[in-house]
Design a protein around this motif. Structure first.
Motif, mmCIF file in Angstrom:
data_model
loop_
_atom_site.group_PDB
_atom_site.id
_atom_site.type_symbol
_atom_site.label_atom_id
_atom_site.label_comp_id
_atom_site.label_asym_id
_atom_site.label_seq_id
_atom_site.Cartn_x
_atom_site.Cartn_y
_atom_site.Cartn_z
ATOM 1 N N GLU A 1 0.877 10.256 3.468
ATOM 2 C CA GLU A 1 1.777 9.546 2.547
ATOM 3 C C GLU A 1 2.855 8.808 3.307
ATOM 4 O OE1 GLU A 1 4.835 10.636 -1.123
ATOM 5 O OE2 GLU A 1 3.193 12.032 -0.617
ATOM 6 N N GLN A 2 3.356 9.442 4.429
ATOM 7 C CA GLN A 2 4.370 8.780 5.251
ATOM 8 C C GLN A 2 3.813 7.493 5.877
ATOM 9 O OE1 GLN A 2 3.584 11.978 5.446
ATOM 10 N NE2 GLN A 2 5.469 13.118 4.912
ATOM 11 N N PHE A 3 2.531 7.537 6.251
ATOM 12 C CA PHE A 3 1.879 6.349 6.818
ATOM 13 C C PHE A 3 1.861 5.208 5.795
ATOM 14 C CE2 PHE A 3 -1.952 3.779 7.090
ATOM 15 C CZ PHE A 3 -1.947 3.350 8.408
ATOM 16 N N ILE A 4 1.438 5.513 4.580
ATOM 17 C CA ILE A 4 1.369 4.488 3.528
ATOM 18 C C ILE A 4 2.757 3.946 3.222
ATOM 19 C CG2 ILE A 4 0.720 4.013 1.144
ATOM 20 C CD1 ILE A 4 -1.647 4.451 3.028
ATOM 21 N N GLU A 5 3.767 4.821 3.160
ATOM 22 C CA GLU A 5 5.137 4.372 2.883
ATOM 23 C C GLU A 5 5.641 3.449 3.986
ATOM 24 O OE1 GLU A 5 7.457 7.872 2.386
ATOM 25 O OE2 GLU A 5 6.725 8.297 0.349
ATOM 26 N N ALA A 6 5.358 3.808 5.254
ATOM 27 C CA ALA A 6 5.785 2.966 6.376
ATOM 28 C C ALA A 6 5.093 1.606 6.328
ATOM 29 C CB ALA A 6 5.494 3.666 7.696
ATOM 30 N N PHE A 7 3.803 1.611 6.019
ATOM 31 C CA PHE A 7 3.035 0.369 5.919
ATOM 32 C C PHE A 7 3.619 -0.543 4.834
ATOM 33 C CE2 PHE A 7 -0.333 -1.934 3.666
ATOM 34 C CZ PHE A 7 -0.812 -2.747 4.687
ATOM 35 N N ASP A 8 3.860 0.042 3.641
ATOM 36 C CA ASP A 8 4.388 -0.765 2.527
ATOM 37 C C ASP A 8 5.790 -1.274 2.823
ATOM 38 O OD1 ASP A 8 2.098 -0.488 1.035
ATOM 39 O OD2 ASP A 8 2.805 1.278 -0.066
ATOM 40 N N LEU A 9 6.617 -0.448 3.501
ATOM 41 C CA LEU A 9 7.984 -0.857 3.806
ATOM 42 C C LEU A 9 8.003 -2.012 4.803
ATOM 43 C CD1 LEU A 9 10.995 -0.417 3.431
ATOM 44 C CD2 LEU A 9 10.904 1.355 5.206
ATOM 45 N N LEU A 10 7.175 -1.932 5.846
ATOM 46 C CA LEU A 10 7.106 -3.030 6.820
ATOM 47 C C LEU A 10 6.613 -4.312 6.147
ATOM 48 C CD1 LEU A 10 5.711 -1.493 10.129
ATOM 49 C CD2 LEU A 10 7.999 -2.381 9.694
ATOM 50 N N LYS A 11 5.611 -4.176 5.301
ATOM 51 C CA LYS A 11 5.091 -5.337 4.581
ATOM 52 C C LYS A 11 6.195 -5.986 3.746
ATOM 53 C CE LYS A 11 1.843 -4.753 1.580
ATOM 54 N NZ LYS A 11 0.614 -4.658 0.751
ATOM 55 N N ASP A 12 6.949 -5.154 3.056
ATOM 56 C CA ASP A 12 8.014 -5.649 2.196
ATOM 57 C C ASP A 12 9.097 -6.354 3.006
ATOM 58 O OD1 ASP A 12 9.402 -5.665 -0.496
ATOM 59 O OD2 ASP A 12 10.884 -4.581 0.698
ATOM 60 N N LYS A 13 9.453 -5.795 4.164
ATOM 61 C CA LYS A 13 10.515 -6.378 4.981
ATOM 62 C C LYS A 13 10.078 -7.685 5.636
ATOM 63 C CE LYS A 13 13.353 -2.332 5.978
ATOM 64 N NZ LYS A 13 14.578 -2.955 5.485
#
Length: 525
Positions: free
Chosen positions: A77-89
């Motif tokens: 879940e931490q991996f998916i959150e990091a992926f989505d956060l980088l994408k968003d930024k």
């Protein structure tokens, strides 16, 4: 009417400026990686923006640890959150800024094993701010390129995306690799990054205040622009240009590859006449009396006499008549004339008799007849690649709207009808000159069509405080939103408007913009 448009990856509207989501669509649509290869590809992509994302390394830690030796490939879940956060930024607006047309642009490039990327930006107070991103995923063959080859590929990819804009602006290039050891790569860099020598040997400019770059400065006339706020965004400041930055002729010169602005007839020396001369004069017209109430100005007939003098000087300097004639036949000649024959003649019935003597049809016919003879004179002086600009929609100029009113319409319809009549008569003259002089290439630029394109995006609110005659009052107070307006003063376009006209004149978007050639095509003939 369309109320918003795109400029360099930004959507501009009355609500302000925001990043165009279409430009970040590739990143927005990325799915979470499912293999070591796809993780590496995403990090190569995202890592290109590490300069612009605060705490990048910390955010990416959950992703990078999967690349460690013998690490289990668990997509937590931490991996998916990091992926989505980088994408968003990466895609969100705070990373990007709107372009400042008064500053030079900078291209920064980087490469990973699987992608190459580039970012267009500007430095403000020593800090780099991105404006536009370009990403390319490498195929199997390109993955085998060396690092420097991949970075050069990023340069080429970005310049292809921004080709017309790159020709019209100053760029610096930043490569991560510091040295180019391979001579072939140096040649590659020169081919794609350096504009090179001009596409034509010389460039001659005839016209009125749209093209004037200082010829009126020494004349006894009220039509001058050698004071602020004119030149606010021009690198040399106040020069006598009737805009905040570069004129249409300036930008076309840059697109043709000239690294210096073409000198005015008033200042040119024998050392520089071989590259061309700018004869344009504010207030001038096809007719000799046009603009006489303003004071001194240089009519088209007198601009042609000045060109005759320059041609004579060239014959003397080059000392070879055959060579000089061949040389002149390769040059580009820009001609923009006729606006003042309406603004400062026909539309001022208290000062001039033309509107009492002729209907709009008769007046257009008389103007076109005289203009045709003048264009033939330019041919007789050796011109063979001649660009003839039609007139813009004068009835939409703020000063004309203020003077005549619009009866609830966006522009002064009667004036625009007269201008369209002139343009409809001008284009057949250009076609006829091509038939009668097959060794020459005349082309018509549809300024009215381009003005309509701009009207869908830009406002017609002046960017400066106006004098009673429609020119800018001498002040340092100007609109901070001048990149969103078509007009700088009551008559003259802003640099952003000039950029659009110059780019479309040089590289037509449709056959309606330039006929039978755009300027880039004409230069190659």
């Amino acid at each position: 009417m369309v109320r918003e448009g795109l400029v360099l990856g930004h959507r501009i509207s009355s609500a302000g400026i925001k990043v165009d989501r279409a430009k970040t669509e590739t990143t927005s649509n990325l799915h979470p990686p499912t293999s070591v290869r796809s993780i590496s590809s995403f990090l190569g992509h995202a890592g290109f923006y590490l300069w612009f994302i605060k705490g990048f390394s910390k955010i990416a830690r959950s992703i990078t640890k999967l690349l460690q030796k013998d690490a289990p490939l668990v997509f937590s879940e931490q991996f998916i959150e990091a992926f989505d956060l980088l994408k968003d930024k990466i895609v969100n607006a705070p990373i990007m800024i709107a372009p400042d047309w008064s500053l030079p642009f900078e291209l920064m490039h980087d490469a990973s094993d699987y992608t190459v990327g580039a970012v267009l930006g500007q430095r403000k107070e020593k800090h780099f701010h991105p404006i536009y991103y370009a990403i390319r995923t490498l195929n199997n063959a390109l993955e085998n390129y060396t690092t420097i080859e991949k970075e050069l590929l990023a340069v080429i990819h970005e310049l292809e995306e921004l080709r017309d804009h790159a020709y019209a602006h100053s760029y610096n290039y930043k490569l991560k690799t510091k040295e180019l050891h391979d001579r072939k790569l140096i040649v590659l860099m020169e081919t794609f990054v350096v504009i090179g020598k001009p596409q034509v040997p010389c460039y001659f400019i005839f016209g009125d205040s749209l093209f004037d770059s200082g010829n009126n400065n020494q004349l006894l006339t009220t039509l001058k622009s050698n004071y602020p706020p004119y030149g606010t965004d021009f690198p040399q400041g106040v020069t006598g240009r009737f805009t905040n930055g570069r004129t249409i002729a300036d930008i076309i010169g840059q697109l043709l590859g000239f690294d210096e602005y073409i000198p005015t007839y008033a200042t040119v020396t024998d050392q520089h006449i071989n590259q061309g001369v700018n004869y344009a004069s504010g207030g001038s017209g096809i007719r000799e009396e046009t603009g006489s109430h303003l004071g001194g100005r240089i009519s088209l007939d007198r601009q042609l006499l000045n060109h005759h003098s320059i041609v004579s000087r060239l014959f003397h300097l080059q000392r070879n008549i055959t060579f000089t004639r061949e040389y002149l036949s390769k040059c580009i000649y820009l001609v923009n004339m006729g606006s003042n024959d309406y603004i400062n003649n026909y539309l001022k019935p208290k000062l001039y008799t033309t509107s009492h003597m002729y209907t709009t049809h008769q007046y257009a016919k008389i103007l076109i007849r005289q203009y045709s003879h003048q264009l033939k004179s330019l041919y007789d002086l050796g011109g063979r690649k001649i660009v003839v600009f039609g007139l813009g929609l004068i009835g939409c100029a703020p000063e004309e709207i203020s003077t005549f009113g619009t009866d609830g319409k966006p522009c002064v319809q009667s004036i625009n009808d007269a201008i369209r009549l002139f343009n409809r008569k001008l284009k057949p003259i250009v076609d006829r000159l091509n038939v009668y002089h097959p060794d020459a290439k005349f082309t018509f630029i549809n300024l009215t069509g381009m003005a309509l394109q701009q009207g869908m995006v830009l406002t017609n609110v002046p960017s400066c405080i106006l004098r009673s005659d429609g020119q800018c009052a001498q002040t340092t107070l100007i609109s901070p939103f001048r990149t969103m307006s078509m007009y700088y003063d009551g008559y003259h376009p802003t640099e952003i408007s000039n950029i659009h006209i110059a780019k479309v004149s040089y590289k037509a978007i449709s056959p309606m913009d330039a006929s039978p050639y755009d300027i880039s095509h004409l230069a190659r003939l």
